[in-house]
Design a protein around this motif. Structure first.
Motif, short mmCIF file in Angstrom:
data_model
loop_
_atom_site.label_atom_id
_atom_site.label_comp_id
_atom_site.label_asym_id
_atom_site.label_seq_id
_atom_site.Cartn_x
_atom_site.Cartn_y
_atom_site.Cartn_z
N ILE A 15 -123.30 16.06 43.78
CA ILE A 15 -122.52 17.21 44.24
C ILE A 15 -121.20 16.75 44.85
N VAL A 16 -121.25 15.67 45.62
CA VAL A 16 -120.03 15.14 46.24
C VAL A 16 -119.05 14.68 45.17
N MET A 17 -119.52 13.93 44.18
CA MET A 17 -118.63 13.45 43.13
C MET A 17 -118.10 14.59 42.27
N ARG A 18 -118.93 15.58 41.99
CA ARG A 18 -118.46 16.73 41.22
C ARG A 18 -117.33 17.44 41.95
N SER A 19 -117.48 17.62 43.26
CA SER A 19 -116.43 18.26 44.05
C SER A 19 -115.17 17.40 44.06
N PHE A 20 -115.34 16.07 44.13
CA PHE A 20 -114.18 15.18 44.12
C PHE A 20 -113.42 15.29 42.79
N TYR A 21 -114.15 15.27 41.69
CA TYR A 21 -113.51 15.41 40.38
C TYR A 21 -112.76 16.74 40.28
N THR A 22 -113.40 17.81 40.73
CA THR A 22 -112.81 19.15 40.60
C THR A 22 -111.53 19.28 41.41
N MET A 23 -111.52 18.71 42.61
CA MET A 23 -110.39 18.89 43.51
C MET A 23 -109.30 17.85 43.32
N SER A 24 -109.63 16.68 42.76
CA SER A 24 -108.67 15.57 42.74
C SER A 24 -108.14 15.22 41.36
N ILE A 25 -108.82 15.63 40.31
CA ILE A 25 -108.40 15.27 38.96
C ILE A 25 -107.74 16.48 38.29
N PRO A 26 -106.44 16.46 38.06
CA PRO A 26 -105.77 17.60 37.40
C PRO A 26 -106.23 17.72 35.95
N SER A 27 -106.49 18.94 35.53
CA SER A 27 -106.92 19.17 34.15
C SER A 27 -105.81 18.82 33.16
N ALA A 28 -104.54 18.84 33.63
CA ALA A 28 -103.42 18.52 32.75
C ALA A 28 -103.50 17.09 32.24
N ILE A 29 -104.04 16.19 33.07
CA ILE A 29 -104.16 14.79 32.64
C ILE A 29 -105.14 14.67 31.48
N ILE A 30 -106.26 15.38 31.59
CA ILE A 30 -107.26 15.34 30.52
C ILE A 30 -106.68 15.94 29.24
N GLU A 31 -105.98 17.05 29.37
CA GLU A 31 -105.39 17.70 28.20
C GLU A 31 -104.35 16.80 27.54
N ALA A 32 -103.54 16.11 28.36
CA ALA A 32 -102.53 15.22 27.81
C ALA A 32 -103.18 14.05 27.06
N ALA A 33 -104.26 13.52 27.61
CA ALA A 33 -104.97 12.42 26.94
C ALA A 33 -105.58 12.88 25.63
N GLN A 34 -106.11 14.09 25.62
CA GLN A 34 -106.68 14.61 24.37
C GLN A 34 -105.60 14.80 23.31
N ILE A 35 -104.42 15.27 23.72
CA ILE A 35 -103.31 15.43 22.78
C ILE A 35 -102.90 14.08 22.19
N ASP A 36 -102.97 13.04 23.02
CA ASP A 36 -102.61 11.69 22.55
C ASP A 36 -103.69 11.07 21.68
N GLY A 37 -104.81 11.74 21.50
CA GLY A 37 -105.84 11.26 20.61
C GLY A 37 -106.96 10.48 21.28
N ALA A 38 -107.04 10.47 22.60
CA ALA A 38 -108.10 9.74 23.30
C ALA A 38 -109.41 10.51 23.21
N ASN A 39 -110.51 9.80 23.00
CA ASN A 39 -111.81 10.45 23.01
C ASN A 39 -112.34 10.53 24.45
N GLU A 40 -113.52 11.14 24.60
CA GLU A 40 -114.05 11.38 25.95
C GLU A 40 -114.34 10.08 26.71
N TYR A 41 -114.83 9.06 26.00
CA TYR A 41 -115.12 7.79 26.67
C TYR A 41 -113.83 7.12 27.14
N GLN A 42 -112.79 7.15 26.32
CA GLN A 42 -111.51 6.57 26.71
C GLN A 42 -110.90 7.33 27.88
#
Length: 295
Positions: free
Chosen positions: A155-182
């Motif tokens: 629960i602590v880590m889930r809250s940390f991911y939600t509050m600290s990791i911008p979704s824009a970074i994930i979307e940008a990585a997906q656009i660049d062709g990175a898979n989920e593991y990368q």
């Protein structure tokens, strides 16, 4: 240069911090002082930070069984290091999908984790599964696997991911062709160092201070960890103290530094964590700077 004004509120706040720090440090200093005090001096003057009569009898008494203690240290270090690495990785990988809004089953898996915080099978059921189904009794892994998954850490880590990791970074990585593991191992993990360091510290303390699992599952003395071994030694000293009169071992009891040995055992058990903690703290601060996001 302008002089900074110190308000009364800051003075009160700093004073409270100093008192809290003193309340935490003073008992440790007392334990350290008593461990270096002669047993007769403890009986006469009580516990003191500065020994009235300096003595190494407590540590000589413990060193007499140094091979056993060193073996227990080895077991504890192995369990703590391996357990912390596995637990931190498992918790982080479980919590990350729960923070992703595009994960279809995140509510179900969140409920499963939260449910285990409220209800458990109990000690008897856990013992039956561990010994009868998994056959882990007297195995070194029985000291590791039960603490690998921790719902509160998830629960602590889930809250940390939600509050600290911008979704824009994930979307940008997906656009660049990175898979989920990368995306996770090359980007998210680097931005999650503060949370990972915190969870790793909690796991380290859990594994290092554990004596309950050896009590339940370990009967081979060669696989005792440090905390359980020290607890056994303290119990032996207590039994020797209580039964000395009936056994006619007053002379033997006089040579045993009862109180000093207890305190020396506490120092032996806590000293490694006291030395390791500053390194975790440094890593935690570095993780805060690494985890910053520049616009």
């Amino acid at each position: 240069m302008k002089k900074r004004k110190i308000s009364i509120g800051n003075i009160i706040l700093y004073s409270v911090y100093v008192l809290i720090a003193a309340a935490c440090i003073y008992p440790l200093l007392v334990v350290l002082g008593v461990s270096f005090t002669n047993e007769s001096s403890i009986s006469e003057y009580g516990f003191n930070v500065i020994p009235k009569m300096f003595s190494l009898d407590s540590y000589r008494y413990i060193i007499a069984s140094k091979s056993t203690i060193l073996r227990a240290y080895g077991v504890t270090i192995f369990v703590t290091v391996i357990g912390t690495v596995i637990s931190t990785l498992v918790v982080a990988l479980y919590a990350y999908p729960l923070s992703r809004k595009d994960f279809k089953y995140r509510k179900i898996f969140t409920f499963i984790a939260f449910f285990t915080m409220l209800f458990s099978g109990g000690t008897v059921a856990g013992y039956m599964v561990t010994t009868g189904v998994l056959h882990l009794k007297n195995s070194i892994w029985v000291l590791i696997l039960p603490y690998v998954m921790n719902a509160w850490h998830v629960i602590v880590m889930r809250s940390f991911y939600t509050m600290s990791i911008p979704s824009a970074i994930i979307e940008a990585a997906q656009i660049d062709g990175a898979n989920e593991y990368q995306i996770y191992f090359r980007i998210i993990m680097q931005l999650s160092l503060p949370g990972l360091a915190t969870i790793a510290l909690f796991s380290t303390l859990t594994y290092w201070n554990d004596w309950w699992l050896p009590l339940l599952y370990i009967t081979d003395s060669k696989k005792y960890n440090l905390q359980y071994l020290l607890q056994s030694m303290i119990s032996n000293i207590q039994n020797l103290t209580e039964n000395s009169a009936q056994m006619g071992s007053a002379n033997l009891l006089a040579n045993v530094p009862k109180e000093g040995a207890r305190m020396a055992l506490c120092i032996i058990a806590t000293a490694p964590i006291l030395f390791v903690y500053p390194f975790f703290q440094k890593y935690f601060i570095q993780g805060l700077t690494v985890g910053s996001v520049k616009e």
